[in-house]
Scaffold this motif. Structure first.
Motif, mmCIF file in Angstrom:
data_model
loop_
_atom_site.group_PDB
_atom_site.id
_atom_site.type_symbol
_atom_site.label_atom_id
_atom_site.label_comp_id
_atom_site.label_asym_id
_atom_site.label_seq_id
_atom_site.Cartn_x
_atom_site.Cartn_y
_atom_site.Cartn_z
ATOM 1 N N TYR A 45 -69.746 34.976 9.424
ATOM 2 C CA TYR A 45 -70.204 35.086 8.035
ATOM 3 C C TYR A 45 -69.056 34.850 7.063
ATOM 4 O O TYR A 45 -69.213 34.165 6.046
ATOM 5 C CB TYR A 45 -70.834 36.452 7.773
ATOM 6 N N GLU A 105 -73.160 40.270 1.552
ATOM 7 C CA GLU A 105 -72.913 41.642 2.016
ATOM 8 C C GLU A 105 -71.581 41.739 2.746
ATOM 9 O O GLU A 105 -70.795 42.662 2.508
ATOM 10 C CB GLU A 105 -74.039 42.097 2.954
ATOM 11 N N LEU A 134 -72.819 45.158 12.840
ATOM 12 C CA LEU A 134 -72.769 43.794 13.356
ATOM 13 C C LEU A 134 -71.648 43.699 14.381
ATOM 14 O O LEU A 134 -70.792 44.569 14.462
ATOM 15 C CB LEU A 134 -72.471 42.804 12.211
ATOM 16 N N GLN A 156 -77.780 36.171 1.588
ATOM 17 C CA GLN A 156 -77.700 37.610 1.341
ATOM 18 C C GLN A 156 -76.701 38.272 2.295
ATOM 19 O O GLN A 156 -75.882 39.094 1.893
ATOM 20 C CB GLN A 156 -79.086 38.246 1.516
ATOM 21 N N ARG A 157 -76.744 37.907 3.564
ATOM 22 C CA ARG A 157 -75.851 38.515 4.562
ATOM 23 C C ARG A 157 -74.393 38.122 4.302
ATOM 24 O O ARG A 157 -73.493 38.942 4.454
ATOM 25 C CB ARG A 157 -76.292 38.080 5.966
#
Length: 201
Positions: free
Chosen positions: A175, A147, A167, A143-144
């Motif tokens: 990520y 995003e 972040l 999910q992150r």
């Protein structure tokens, strides 16, 4: 009569669908919405037998609304009707409790038949799309990661993304790097393209 809710943001398409389904002797369009945010409140009020949802809508997506609708109005069969026949979208629709997934370029007779079959408890899925979804496998992105990759779509810098998502820059880079690795691409633009093509975002 089978009561149908239509969720479609393009007015002409929504009107045409309502008109065509209204010609079926056993169907009645009981509600129409143009925004994803209106799907659940309208469905709870109108209590349709079937909800025919587009995916990409203003506000929340049809997939997000499908999950809530499945939970709050389980008597309503949800069918996704979209232009975007992407394997990841199909997988997400099934996980959200949808009973069917169809692409918009099919004939209206097939749509009416799919509505009846879904209401009878059948799963109604475009066969070629089902095969593509099986071969594509599950969404590899967390999910992150989704995003962060989505936030990078407008060309934002790492610093911009970090500020927007609260972040650190290093975390954003991690990520993005993970997303690039999992999509087997060379940079974030390619990773974004691959994720979109597969319906992972």
């Amino acid at each position: 009569m089978i009561g149908v809710l239509l969720a479609e943001d393009q007015g002409m398409m929504r009107g045409a669908l309502a008109l065509l389904l209204g010609l079926e002797e056993d169907m009645e369009v009981v509600a129409q919405v143009a925004s994803g945010d209106d799907i659940v409140p309208t469905a709870l009020d109108a209590e349709p037998d079937v909800a025919l949802l587009d995916i990409e809508l203003p506000g929340r997506s049809g997939l997000d609304a499908a999950a809530e609708l499945h939970e709050r109005l389980p008597s309503c069969a949800v069918l996704i009707l979209t232009t975007f026949g992407r394997p990841g979208y199909l997988r997400r629709a099934m996980e959200a409790g949808a009973r069917g997934f169809l692409v918009k370029d099919g004939p209206v007779e097939e749509l009416a038949g799919a509505i009846r079959r879904a209401l009878a408890g059948e799963r109604v899925i475009d066969p070629s799309l089902a095969a593509a979804a099986l071969s594509a496998g599950p969404n590899p992105l967390t999910q992150r990661e989704r995003e962060v990759l989505s936030a990078a779509a407008d060309g934002s810098t790492v610093a911009d993304i970090a500020e927007r998502l609260h972040l650190s820059g290093a975390t954003v880079r991690n990520y993005l790097s993970a997303a690039i690795g999992k999509t087997a691409t060379r940079n974030r633009a390619e990773a974004l393209g691959a994720a979109r093509r597969n319906g992972w975002l």
